[in-house]
Scaffold this motif. Structure first.
Motif, PDB file in Angstrom:
ATOM      1  N   ASN B 177       0.823  -1.214   0.000  1.00 57.25           N
ATOM      2  CA  ASN B 177       0.000   0.000   0.000  1.00 57.25           C
ATOM      3  C   ASN B 177       0.856   1.262   0.000  1.00 57.25           C
ATOM      4  O   ASN B 177       0.509   2.257  -0.642  1.00 57.25           O
ATOM      5  CB  ASN B 177      -0.953   0.009   1.201  1.00 57.25           C
ATOM      6  CG  ASN B 177      -2.086  -0.998   1.050  1.00 57.25           C
ATOM      7  OD1 ASN B 177      -2.291  -1.546  -0.035  1.00 57.25           O
ATOM      8  ND2 ASN B 177      -2.819  -1.239   2.122  1.00 57.25           N
ATOM      9  N   HIS B 220      -4.570  -7.164  -4.483  1.00 55.54           N
ATOM     10  CA  HIS B 220      -4.355  -8.396  -3.695  1.00 55.54           C
ATOM     11  C   HIS B 220      -4.382  -9.617  -4.607  1.00 55.54           C
ATOM     12  O   HIS B 220      -4.862 -10.666  -4.236  1.00 55.54           O
ATOM     13  CB  HIS B 220      -5.415  -8.562  -2.575  1.00 55.54           C
ATOM     14  CG  HIS B 220      -5.237  -7.597  -1.453  1.00 55.54           C
ATOM     15  ND1 HIS B 220      -5.900  -7.726  -0.261  1.00 55.54           N
ATOM     16  CD2 HIS B 220      -4.462  -6.497  -1.338  1.00 55.54           C
ATOM     17  CE1 HIS B 220      -5.546  -6.728   0.548  1.00 55.54           C
ATOM     18  NE2 HIS B 220      -4.689  -5.978  -0.092  1.00 55.54           N
ATOM     19  N   GLU B 247      -1.023 -11.160   1.386  1.00 56.01           N
ATOM     20  CA  GLU B 247      -2.451 -11.030   1.091  1.00 56.01           C
ATOM     21  C   GLU B 247      -2.668 -11.398  -0.371  1.00 56.01           C
ATOM     22  O   GLU B 247      -2.098 -10.780  -1.270  1.00 56.01           O
ATOM     23  CB  GLU B 247      -2.909  -9.585   1.311  1.00 56.01           C
ATOM     24  CG  GLU B 247      -2.772  -9.102   2.730  1.00 56.01           C
ATOM     25  CD  GLU B 247      -3.398  -7.722   2.907  1.00 56.01           C
ATOM     26  OE1 GLU B 247      -2.806  -6.743   2.411  1.00 56.01           O
ATOM     27  OE2 GLU B 247      -4.484  -7.644   3.507  1.00 56.01           O
TER      28      GLU B 247
HETATM   29 FE   FE2 Z   1      -3.219  -4.899   3.716  1.00 57.19          FE
END
Ligand code: FE2
Lengths: 250, 278
Positions: B177, B220, B247
């Protein structure tokens, strides 16, 4: 703009609300992409996410809707905005929406699919065995009440959609269904979900028990049978053997 | 003060792998479960999670708390969440620095916060409220974002760091992120890492993203990209050994692929730690 104003504006932009009065550039910064393009990223993901959620919980209805699927879901989430924190609850009013906009077998099938979803994850409860009845004094039997497990739902559908369910599952063409009130019972045994069509009197007896009426009162539903006592006995026995009963209350 | 736990490397518990998890009991340090998928429910999912929990630590990761929203918390959410936490006894509990609810409605998204004093004040209070209710600290994770607000006056990392210090919570640093948002908004991912206090970082996330060209999207899906591995290496050098999660939620691969990605993270971590030593 303060935090509340920003959130109100962006929320409505992401949802694509028709009544949105704020322009993207009033809330969002630009750069290499314009504010509108940036909002569009989120709005597009919102559409994709809501469609995925409905497709996951209503695979059969989604398949039958075909090209109408996307616009149907868009109209649904506009009319019935999500009011639950979990995306898995997005579809809870989808059967109702279909009933309002296109009453018929599809809405019934949607309801059956949704019942499967809810029953699959309903809270756990150790089912009672028929032994719970065995110890009851025959005189008090009629006054006893039954509590069903949380993973059991009964609904009166306007079509018997079991054949449609099977056909979609088998990849066969959808059968023509005649309208007719059908009580369908959906329940979970171990971790598996089943559905079955009930005789109307058995459905009425279950509903009476769900309302808290006694076994004696509930079994009046079987009065029209040739042997009402035997019919009631068979039904009650099957509820226990199918792990549908949570408790016997005296 | 946030006390870290050493768990090693974990993977998410996803429906596709339920049976394999129960039968093969794969060697993983810990398992992540999405809180909302197990709140207020029973049946197979909860039974699987409870079985998995008997073998190894579980961390609960939420997507629906909406910590930064002005909308009040949903009391049902808080009740079911607390109940699940009591039942699973997770090693960590986390959610995102974001909002996704407004006026009793939900868009089920991780919308970014405006980084203002007002929003910081608000979020600090909300984290405190939650921690008091749960009787434990939570971790707050940085999200990928595709927009910024002209009203923001603070950098994201400063906002996150101040939040962690003032509310006394942990930070879940999603390295992917950071990379995605840094590219999207033109800030330096290195500045981000340098701006976050070492003692607050309690978990890392790694994931794949999609490079659309003009925008990076946190999907993801797929393998962790090379620049994200590089950033992870830097993070390990700065923050040390912190429990790391891969993830992979879209196009969920076979469990073996997921475990191999997690093993790669363990290797990258070892390498980074070795470089660190004189
Ligand atoms: Fe995350």
């Amino acid at each position: 703009m303060n935090l509340a104003e920003i959130q109100a504006a962006l929320f409505s932009l992401v949802r694509g609300d028709r009544e949105t009065k704020v322009a993207p550039e009033e809330v969002v910064g630009g750069g290499s992409l314009s504010p509108a393009q940036r909002v569009h990223v989120y709005a597009g993901m919102y559409v994709a996410r809501t469609q995925d959620a409905i497709r996951e919980d209503f695979p059969k209805v989604s398949q039958l809707l075909g090209e109408a699927f996307a616009p149907t879901v868009a109209a649904y989430v506009e009319g019935y905005p999500s009011t639950h924190f979990s995306l898995s609850m997005l579809g809870r009013q989808f059967p109702q929406y279909l009933r309002e906009t296109a009453p018929g077998p599809l809405a019934d099938l949607a309801q059956l699919e949704w019942m499967h979803c809810e029953v699959f994850v309903a809270r756990d409860c150790e089912p009672a065995t028929a032994r719970a009845l065995a110890g009851i004094d025959p005189e008090r039997f009629a006054g006893a009440k039954l509590q069903f497990i949380p993973a059991l739902q009964l609904a009166w559908l306007t079509h018997d959609v079991r054949a449609l369910w099977r056909a979609v599952e088998a990849g066969e063409p959808a059968p023509e269904l005649k309208p007719g009130k059908t009580p369908l019972l959906v329940w979970r045994k171990e971790h598996e979900v089943f559905h079955v069509a009930l005789e109307p009197d058995e459905a009425l007896a279950i509903e009476a028990l769900q309302r808290g009426e006694s076994l004696g009162a509930a079994c009046e539903a079987f009065a029209e049978r040739a042997d009402p006592a035997a019919a009631a006995f068979t039904a009650i026995g099957s509820w226990f053997s199918e792990s549908m009963v949570a408790r016997v209350l005296l | 003060m946030f006390s870290r736990v050493k768990l090693g490397h974990g993977v998410g518990l996803r429906t596709k792998h339920y049976a394999q998890f129960l039968e093969e009991r794969p060697e993983v340090g810990w398992v992540e479960a999405i809180s909302e998928n197990f709140m207020g429910i029973g049946g197979r999912p909860l039974a699987v999670l409870e079985k998995v929990r008997r073998d190894r630590p579980v961390v609960l990761h939420g997507v629906g708390l909406s910590i930064g929203a002005v909308a009040p918390f949903d009391p049902t959410y808080l009740r079911d969440w607390k109940e699940l936490i009591g039942r699973i006894e997770p090693a960590m509990v986390s959610d995102h620095l974001c909002w996704g609810a407004h006026g009793g409605r939900y868009v089920h998204d991780l919308l970014p916060m405006p980084f203002t004093e007002e929003a910081l004040e608000h979020t600090v209070r909300r984290v405190e409220q939650v921690q008091e209710l749960l009787g434990r600290q939570i971790l707050i994770e940085n999200v990928s974002s595709y927009l910024t607000y002209p009203s923001s006056t603070i950098s994201e990392w400063d906002f996150l760091s101040q939040l962690a210090r003032r509310a006394d919570c942990g930070i879940l640093l999603d390295v992917n992120n950071i990379y995605v948002s840094a590219r999207n908004h033109g800030f330096s991912a290195d500045d981000y890492l340098e701006g976050v206090p070492v003692d607050r970082v309690a978990q890392y996330h790694l994931a794949g993203h999609w490079d659309r060209g003009d925008l990076l999207i946190d999907t993801h899906e797929g393998h962790v990209s090379d620049p994200v591995w590089a950033l992870y290496r830097k993070a390990v050098r700065r923050f040390g050994e912190v429990p790391t999660l891969i993830e992979w939620d879209e196009g969920v691969p076979e469990l073996e692929v997921l475990l191999a990605e997690s093993a790669k993270a363990a290797q990258v971590e070892r390498d980074a730690r070795a470089e660190q030593r004189p």
